[in-house]
Write a protein that holds these residues in place. Structure first.
Motif, PDB file in Angstrom:
ATOM      1  N   THR A  38       0.851  -1.182   0.000  1.00  0.00           N
ATOM      2  CA  THR A  38       0.000   0.000   0.000  1.00  0.00           C
ATOM      3  C   THR A  38       0.889   1.235   0.000  1.00  0.00           C
ATOM      4  N   ASP A  39       0.498   2.224  -0.736  1.00  0.00           N
ATOM      5  CA  ASP A  39       1.238   3.480  -0.810  1.00  0.00           C
ATOM      6  C   ASP A  39       1.357   4.093   0.584  1.00  0.00           C
ATOM      7  N   ASP A  40       2.582   4.361   1.017  1.00  0.00           N
ATOM      8  CA  ASP A  40       2.797   4.908   2.361  1.00  0.00           C
ATOM      9  C   ASP A  40       2.432   6.384   2.471  1.00  0.00           C
ATOM     10  N   GLU A  41       2.052   7.004   1.368  1.00  0.00           N
ATOM     11  CA  GLU A  41       1.637   8.405   1.422  1.00  0.00           C
ATOM     12  C   GLU A  41       0.123   8.563   1.578  1.00  0.00           C
ATOM     13  N   LEU A  42      -0.597   7.452   1.583  1.00  0.00           N
ATOM     14  CA  LEU A  42      -2.044   7.529   1.798  1.00  0.00           C
ATOM     15  C   LEU A  42      -2.325   7.896   3.253  1.00  0.00           C
ATOM     16  N   PRO A  49      -8.418   0.767   5.501  1.00  0.00           N
ATOM     17  CA  PRO A  49      -9.474   0.050   4.753  1.00  0.00           C
ATOM     18  C   PRO A  49      -8.934  -0.617   3.485  1.00  0.00           C
ATOM     19  N   GLN A  50      -7.965   0.020   2.816  1.00  0.00           N
ATOM     20  CA  GLN A  50      -7.389  -0.581   1.613  1.00  0.00           C
ATOM     21  C   GLN A  50      -6.654  -1.868   1.965  1.00  0.00           C
ATOM     22  N   ALA A  51      -5.909  -1.867   3.058  1.00  0.00           N
ATOM     23  CA  ALA A  51      -5.189  -3.077   3.481  1.00  0.00           C
ATOM     24  C   ALA A  51      -6.169  -4.191   3.835  1.00  0.00           C
ATOM     25  N   GLU A  52      -7.269  -3.851   4.500  1.00  0.00           N
ATOM     26  CA  GLU A  52      -8.275  -4.859   4.839  1.00  0.00           C
ATOM     27  C   GLU A  52      -8.958  -5.402   3.586  1.00  0.00           C
ATOM     28  N   HIS A  70       1.030 -10.768   3.726  1.00  0.00           N
ATOM     29  CA  HIS A  70       1.880  -9.683   4.200  1.00  0.00           C
ATOM     30  C   HIS A  70       1.352  -8.370   3.635  1.00  0.00           C
ATOM     31  N   ALA A  71       1.053  -7.431   4.509  1.00  0.00           N
ATOM     32  CA  ALA A  71       0.637  -6.093   4.100  1.00  0.00           C
ATOM     33  C   ALA A  71       1.811  -5.163   4.351  1.00  0.00           C
ATOM     34  N   GLU A  72       2.410  -4.669   3.283  1.00  0.00           N
ATOM     35  CA  GLU A  72       3.562  -3.775   3.385  1.00  0.00           C
ATOM     36  C   GLU A  72       3.121  -2.374   2.978  1.00  0.00           C
ATOM     37  N   THR A  73       3.891  -1.397   3.354  1.00  0.00           N
ATOM     38  CA  THR A  73       3.644  -0.032   2.897  1.00  0.00           C
ATOM     39  C   THR A  73       4.923   0.495   2.260  1.00  0.00           C
ATOM     40  N   GLY A  74       4.764   1.394   1.304  1.00  0.00           N
ATOM     41  CA  GLY A  74       5.917   1.996   0.650  1.00  0.00           C
ATOM     42  C   GLY A  74       5.853   1.830  -0.850  1.00  0.00           C
TER      43      GLY A  74
END
Length: 165
Positions: A38-42, A49-52, A70-74
């Motif tokens: 997921t974009d870490d700038e959100l 909610p996007q990760a879920e 695995h839910a990562e950000t960046g």
């Protein structure tokens, strides 16, 4: 093969890669890991909610296959190779990129950046697996990296005819 990581952007292209990775994991008795970045700038109100939603989509797309999510950000081009290292995977599976027309001529795609940044063997899965691989094409330049690629292909598809060029 002990561990396979597949990256998903939740597209149909990624679902095909997920199906291929699940089939390979089953064939090799490997643990399957599925990652979404997921974009870490959100803002957090959107990111959570996007990760879920991503988790729900991936569980459905797995069709009953067992996997660790695995839910990562960046940035995917940084986060996925880093996760592959942390998990010590034997293979990183990605789907094809979405065509971007003229932009593809002037800038690297996310998939290209992931593959370039990864220290692990990568598989670009174009289609869902109708059957195990029967043929493999592998570029060879007599370097240690090319030798490692040939070994990876042999582990990935032990019954495939390998064609080197």
């Amino acid at each position: 093969m002990r561990r396979i990581l597949v990256a998903s952007d939740l597209s149909a292209r990624s679902d095909r890669a997920l199906a291929r990775a699940a089939a390979l994991a089953q064939t090799h008795g490997a643990a399957l890991h599925v990652a979404h970045v997921t974009d870490d700038e959100l803002p957090a109100a959107l990111a959570h909610p996007q990760a879920e939603a991503a988790r729900a989509h991936l569980l459905h797309a797995l069709g009953g296959a067992t996997a660790e999510l695995h839910a990562e950000t960046g940035d995917p081009a940084e986060a996925l190779p880093a996760l592959a290292e942390r998990l010590d995977v034997d293979l990183l599976v990605v789907g094809p990129h979405r065509g971007r027309g003229l932009a593809d001529l002037v800038a690297s795609t996310t998939v290209e950046r992931i593959v370039r940044a990864s220290l692990r063997p990568c598989l670009l899965a174009q289609a869902a697996p109708p059957a195990p691989y029967a043929r493999a094409l592998c570029g060879v330049d007599l370097s240690p990296a090319a030798a490692a690629a040939l070994r990876a292909v042999r582990r990935l598809a032990p019954d495939a005819a390998i064609h080197a060029f």
